[in-house]
Every structure is written in structure tokens, then in C-alpha cells.
Design a protein around this motif. Structure first.
Motif, PDB file in Angstrom:
ATOM      1  N   LYS A   1      65.767  21.863  -3.103  1.00  0.00           N
ATOM      2  CA  LYS A   1      65.139  23.107  -3.565  1.00  0.00           C
ATOM      3  C   LYS A   1      63.903  23.420  -2.740  1.00  0.00           C
ATOM      4  O   LYS A   1      63.648  24.570  -2.395  1.00  0.00           O
ATOM      5  CB  LYS A   1      64.740  22.993  -5.044  1.00  0.00           C
ATOM      6  CG  LYS A   1      65.876  23.129  -5.998  1.00  0.00           C
ATOM      7  CD  LYS A   1      65.373  23.060  -7.429  1.00  0.00           C
ATOM      8  CE  LYS A   1      66.496  23.162  -8.425  1.00  0.00           C
ATOM      9  NZ  LYS A   1      65.995  23.118  -9.805  1.00  0.00           N
TER      10      LYS A   1
ATOM     11  N   GLU B   1      59.032  24.474  -7.419  1.00  0.00           N
ATOM     12  CA  GLU B   1      59.935  23.862  -8.400  1.00  0.00           C
ATOM     13  C   GLU B   1      60.563  22.594  -7.809  1.00  0.00           C
ATOM     14  O   GLU B   1      60.669  21.574  -8.495  1.00  0.00           O
ATOM     15  CB  GLU B   1      61.030  24.864  -8.766  1.00  0.00           C
ATOM     16  CG  GLU B   1      61.947  24.414  -9.872  1.00  0.00           C
ATOM     17  CD  GLU B   1      62.985  25.481 -10.211  1.00  0.00           C
ATOM     18  OE1 GLU B   1      64.159  25.107 -10.367  1.00  0.00           O
ATOM     19  OE2 GLU B   1      62.617  26.662 -10.311  1.00  0.00           O
TER      20      GLU B   1
ATOM     21  N   ARG C   1      58.114  30.024  -5.299  1.00  0.00           N
ATOM     22  CA  ARG C   1      58.446  29.508  -6.627  1.00  0.00           C
ATOM     23  C   ARG C   1      59.485  28.402  -6.527  1.00  0.00           C
ATOM     24  O   ARG C   1      59.349  27.340  -7.131  1.00  0.00           O
ATOM     25  CB  ARG C   1      58.965  30.631  -7.536  1.00  0.00           C
ATOM     26  CG  ARG C   1      59.245  30.147  -8.959  1.00  0.00           C
ATOM     27  CD  ARG C   1      60.129  31.113  -9.764  1.00  0.00           C
ATOM     28  NE  ARG C   1      61.407  31.379  -9.147  1.00  0.00           N
ATOM     29  CZ  ARG C   1      62.466  30.554  -9.187  1.00  0.00           C
ATOM     30  NH1 ARG C   1      62.380  29.389  -9.789  1.00  0.00           N
ATOM     31  NH2 ARG C   1      63.602  30.892  -8.632  1.00  0.00           N
TER      32      ARG C   1
ATOM     33  N   THR D   1      57.960  19.790  -7.697  1.00  0.00           N
ATOM     34  CA  THR D   1      57.727  19.269  -9.043  1.00  0.00           C
ATOM     35  C   THR D   1      58.856  18.343  -9.477  1.00  0.00           C
ATOM     36  O   THR D   1      58.608  17.250  -9.995  1.00  0.00           O
ATOM     37  CB  THR D   1      57.598  20.428 -10.048  1.00  0.00           C
ATOM     38  OG1 THR D   1      56.518  21.265  -9.636  1.00  0.00           O
ATOM     39  CG2 THR D   1      57.349  19.933 -11.451  1.00  0.00           C
ATOM     40  N   GLU D   2      60.088  18.772  -9.244  1.00  0.00           N
ATOM     41  CA  GLU D   2      61.247  17.970  -9.626  1.00  0.00           C
ATOM     42  C   GLU D   2      61.252  16.630  -8.882  1.00  0.00           C
ATOM     43  O   GLU D   2      61.487  15.578  -9.472  1.00  0.00           O
ATOM     44  CB  GLU D   2      62.515  18.762  -9.285  1.00  0.00           C
ATOM     45  CG  GLU D   2      63.763  18.262  -9.940  1.00  0.00           C
ATOM     46  CD  GLU D   2      64.922  19.215  -9.713  1.00  0.00           C
ATOM     47  OE1 GLU D   2      65.923  18.779  -9.127  1.00  0.00           O
ATOM     48  OE2 GLU D   2      64.818  20.392 -10.122  1.00  0.00           O
TER      49      GLU D   2
END
Length: 58
Positions: A19, A34, A30, A37-38
Motif C-alpha cells: 500500500k 495507511e 492517504r 501504519t499497517e
């Protein structure tokens, strides 16, 4: 942590990196955030499990 959980965390790390790369390529902040963060969540869970294992040995 069982084998199934280890596989899930490894998949989350790879998915997060994917991602992040896709967000970078597309200029999508964004999606990039994301992914970061994942990936970070999976790494933290793995680190916590390793720490737990160290204390169980002693």
C-alpha cells in the motif's frame, strides 16, 4: 504466538509495504500513510511477541 498469527503478521507487513508503494507511485498520501501504519502495527506486534518470548525463557 502460533504459526497462523505469524503468517497473518507477515502478510500485514507485506500488505502495508504494498500500500505504501502504491500510494507513493500514485501520489496518494492517504494510501501511503495507511500502508505505513499497517506495516508499523505488524512490526510492533512481532516485537511484543519476541519480548514476551524472552521473558518466558527466564
Amino acid at each position: 504466538m502460533g504459526l497462523g498469527e505469524k503468517v497473518k503478521l507477515a502478510a500485514a507487513k507485506v500488505s502495508g509495504k504494498g500500500k505504501e508503494a502504491a500510494g507513493e507511485a500514485a501520489g496518494n498520501d492517504r494510501l501511503k500513510a495507511e500502508g505505513k501504519t499497517e506495516h508499523a502495527k505488524a512490526e510492533l506486534k512481532q516485537a511484543a511477541d519476541k519480548a514476551k518470548g524472552i521473558f518466558k525463557k527466564h
